[in-house]
Design a protein around this motif. Structure first.
Motif, PDB file in Angstrom:
ATOM      1  N   VAL A  22       0.837  -1.195   0.000  1.00 12.76           N
ATOM      2  CA  VAL A  22       0.000   0.000   0.000  1.00 12.76           C
ATOM      3  C   VAL A  22       0.878   1.253   0.000  1.00 12.76           C
ATOM      4  CG1 VAL A  22      -1.617   1.338   1.412  1.00 12.76           C
ATOM      5  CG2 VAL A  22      -2.007  -1.093   1.030  1.00 12.76           C
ATOM      6  N   GLY A  23       1.963   1.242   0.739  1.00 18.52           N
ATOM      7  CA  GLY A  23       2.873   2.382   0.758  1.00 18.52           C
ATOM      8  C   GLY A  23       3.512   2.626  -0.594  1.00 18.52           C
ATOM      9  N   VAL A  24       3.954   1.553  -1.253  1.00 18.24           N
ATOM     10  CA  VAL A  24       4.556   1.695  -2.585  1.00 18.24           C
ATOM     11  C   VAL A  24       3.524   2.209  -3.576  1.00 18.24           C
ATOM     12  CG1 VAL A  24       5.525   0.391  -4.519  1.00 18.24           C
ATOM     13  CG2 VAL A  24       6.383   0.005  -2.215  1.00 18.24           C
ATOM     14  N   GLU A  25       2.329   1.669  -3.534  1.00  7.40           N
ATOM     15  CA  GLU A  25       1.276   2.126  -4.457  1.00  7.40           C
ATOM     16  C   GLU A  25       0.932   3.582  -4.196  1.00  7.40           C
ATOM     17  OE1 GLU A  25      -1.335   2.468  -7.444  1.00  7.40           O
ATOM     18  OE2 GLU A  25       0.067   0.827  -7.117  1.00  7.40           O
ATOM     19  N   GLY A  26       0.873   3.994  -2.940  1.00  3.15           N
ATOM     20  CA  GLY A  26       0.600   5.394  -2.621  1.00  3.15           C
ATOM     21  C   GLY A  26       1.698   6.302  -3.139  1.00  3.15           C
ATOM     22  N   PHE A  27       2.944   5.886  -2.969  1.00  2.00           N
ATOM     23  CA  PHE A  27       4.065   6.670  -3.481  1.00  2.00           C
ATOM     24  C   PHE A  27       3.980   6.815  -4.996  1.00  2.00           C
ATOM     25  CE2 PHE A  27       8.310   6.548  -5.392  1.00  2.00           C
ATOM     26  CZ  PHE A  27       8.793   7.768  -4.945  1.00  2.00           C
ATOM     27  N   LEU A  28       3.721   5.714  -5.692  1.00  2.00           N
ATOM     28  CA  LEU A  28       3.622   5.761  -7.155  1.00  2.00           C
ATOM     29  C   LEU A  28       2.442   6.608  -7.606  1.00  2.00           C
ATOM     30  CD1 LEU A  28       4.482   2.053  -8.016  1.00  2.00           C
ATOM     31  CD2 LEU A  28       5.958   4.062  -8.225  1.00  2.00           C
ATOM     32  N   TYR A  29       1.332   6.527  -6.874  1.00  2.00           N
ATOM     33  CA  TYR A  29       0.157   7.340  -7.211  1.00  2.00           C
ATOM     34  C   TYR A  29       0.481   8.828  -7.100  1.00  2.00           C
ATOM     35  CZ  TYR A  29      -4.284   9.704  -6.733  1.00  2.00           C
ATOM     36  OH  TYR A  29      -5.328  10.582  -6.880  1.00  2.00           O
ATOM     37  N   PHE A  30       1.098   9.238  -6.015  1.00  2.00           N
ATOM     38  CA  PHE A  30       1.405  10.655  -5.834  1.00  2.00           C
ATOM     39  C   PHE A  30       2.453  11.136  -6.823  1.00  2.00           C
ATOM     40  CE2 PHE A  30      -0.607  10.117  -1.627  1.00  2.00           C
ATOM     41  CZ  PHE A  30      -1.555  11.117  -1.772  1.00  2.00           C
ATOM     42  N   ARG A  31       3.353  10.253  -7.212  1.00  2.00           N
ATOM     43  CA  ARG A  31       4.332  10.613  -8.237  1.00  2.00           C
ATOM     44  C   ARG A  31       3.641  10.863  -9.576  1.00  2.00           C
ATOM     45  NH1 ARG A  31       9.290   6.679  -9.177  1.00  2.00           N
ATOM     46  NH2 ARG A  31       9.171   7.176 -11.350  1.00  2.00           N
ATOM     47  N   ARG A  32       2.702   9.974  -9.954  1.00  2.00           N
ATOM     48  CA  ARG A  32       1.922  10.174 -11.186  1.00  2.00           C
ATOM     49  C   ARG A  32       1.078  11.432 -11.088  1.00  2.00           C
ATOM     50  NH1 ARG A  32       0.991   4.522 -10.649  1.00  2.00           N
ATOM     51  NH2 ARG A  32      -0.984   4.988  -9.689  1.00  2.00           N
ATOM     52  N   TYR A  33       0.476  11.651  -9.934  1.00  2.00           N
ATOM     53  CA  TYR A  33      -0.359  12.833  -9.724  1.00  2.00           C
ATOM     54  C   TYR A  33       0.462  14.107  -9.905  1.00  2.00           C
ATOM     55  CZ  TYR A  33      -3.260  16.256  -7.319  1.00  2.00           C
ATOM     56  OH  TYR A  33      -3.984  17.381  -6.998  1.00  2.00           O
ATOM     57  N   ASP A  34       1.662  14.138  -9.319  1.00  2.00           N
ATOM     58  CA  ASP A  34       2.519  15.310  -9.442  1.00  2.00           C
ATOM     59  C   ASP A  34       2.917  15.542 -10.899  1.00  2.00           C
ATOM     60  OD1 ASP A  34       4.154  17.450  -8.299  1.00  2.00           O
ATOM     61  OD2 ASP A  34       5.852  16.190  -8.908  1.00  2.00           O
ATOM     62  N   ARG A  35       3.265  14.487 -11.616  1.00  2.00           N
ATOM     63  CA  ARG A  35       3.640  14.614 -13.026  1.00  2.00           C
ATOM     64  C   ARG A  35       2.460  15.132 -13.852  1.00  2.00           C
ATOM     65  NH1 ARG A  35       5.172   9.517 -14.136  1.00  2.00           N
ATOM     66  NH2 ARG A  35       3.123   8.992 -14.917  1.00  2.00           N
ATOM     67  N   GLU A  36       1.285  14.611 -13.595  1.00  2.00           N
ATOM     68  CA  GLU A  36       0.098  15.065 -14.319  1.00  2.00           C
ATOM     69  C   GLU A  36      -0.225  16.516 -14.017  1.00  2.00           C
ATOM     70  OE1 GLU A  36      -2.782  12.166 -13.204  1.00  2.00           O
ATOM     71  OE2 GLU A  36      -1.931  10.627 -14.512  1.00  2.00           O
ATOM     72  N   GLN A  37      -0.041  16.939 -12.777  1.00  2.07           N
ATOM     73  CA  GLN A  37      -0.297  18.334 -12.424  1.00  2.07           C
ATOM     74  C   GLN A  37       0.675  19.266 -13.132  1.00  2.07           C
ATOM     75  OE1 GLN A  37      -2.912  19.644 -10.645  1.00  2.07           O
ATOM     76  NE2 GLN A  37      -3.631  17.551 -10.891  1.00  2.07           N
ATOM     77  N   ARG A  38       1.940  18.839 -13.242  1.00  2.23           N
ATOM     78  CA  ARG A  38       2.911  19.653 -13.987  1.00  2.23           C
ATOM     79  C   ARG A  38       2.528  19.743 -15.453  1.00  2.23           C
ATOM     80  NH1 ARG A  38       7.668  16.703 -13.583  1.00  2.23           N
ATOM     81  NH2 ARG A  38       6.940  15.391 -11.911  1.00  2.23           N
ATOM     82  N   GLN A  39       2.046  18.646 -16.034  1.00  2.06           N
ATOM     83  CA  GLN A  39       1.610  18.664 -17.432  1.00  2.06           C
ATOM     84  C   GLN A  39       0.408  19.580 -17.615  1.00  2.06           C
ATOM     85  OE1 GLN A  39       0.964  14.494 -18.137  1.00  2.06           O
ATOM     86  NE2 GLN A  39       3.062  14.148 -18.826  1.00  2.06           N
ATOM     87  N   ILE A  40      -0.515  19.552 -16.676  1.00  2.00           N
ATOM     88  CA  ILE A  40      -1.697  20.414 -16.760  1.00  2.00           C
ATOM     89  C   ILE A  40      -1.281  21.882 -16.689  1.00  2.00           C
ATOM     90  CG2 ILE A  40      -3.751  21.163 -15.475  1.00  2.00           C
ATOM     91  CD1 ILE A  40      -4.183  18.163 -14.797  1.00  2.00           C
ATOM     92  N   ARG A  41      -0.347  22.214 -15.789  1.00  2.00           N
ATOM     93  CA  ARG A  41       0.129  23.602 -15.706  1.00  2.00           C
ATOM     94  C   ARG A  41       0.783  24.035 -17.014  1.00  2.00           C
ATOM     95  NH1 ARG A  41       1.428  22.074 -10.387  1.00  2.00           N
ATOM     96  NH2 ARG A  41       3.566  21.551 -10.978  1.00  2.00           N
ATOM     97  N   GLU A  42       1.565  23.155 -17.611  1.00  2.00           N
ATOM     98  CA  GLU A  42       2.226  23.488 -18.873  1.00  2.00           C
ATOM     99  C   GLU A  42       1.195  23.689 -19.982  1.00  2.00           C
ATOM    100  OE1 GLU A  42       5.016  24.545 -21.555  1.00  2.00           O
ATOM    101  OE2 GLU A  42       5.264  24.325 -19.398  1.00  2.00           O
TER     102      GLU A  42
END
Length: 82
Positions: A22-42
């Motif tokens: 669950v910890g690894v999945e949460g980490f990967l989820y937040f990493r994807r979320y952060d990348r997607e947010q940067r793409q949305i800002r761009e």
């Protein structure tokens, strides 16, 4: 008693593995979320720049149309006179 210790150890091991998963999945989820947010800002930044460029084109077309209709050079902006 030995069987109880084996079962207890097994359950602890299973719970620990689930917690790690669950910890690894949460980490990967937040990493994807952060990348997607940067793409949305761009994308938003690009959209704003495109809108600004389109506005400049529309203004230039309006100025040119006014000049062509009236022949009055004051209708042209300084950047379009040269």
């Amino acid at each position: 008693m030995a069987d109880l210790k084996k079962w207890t150890f097994g359950w602890y091991a299973l719970c620990l593995l689930l917690l790690i998963a669950v910890g690894v999945e949460g980490f990967l989820y937040f990493r994807r979320y952060d990348r997607e947010q940067r793409q949305i800002r761009e994308i938003r930044n690009v959209s704003v720049r495109l809108e600004e460029g389109l506005g400049a084109i529309v203004d230039a077309e309006s100025d040119e149309r006014g000049y062509l209709l009236t022949g009055d050079p004051s209708l042209l902006r300084a950047s379009h006179r040269s």
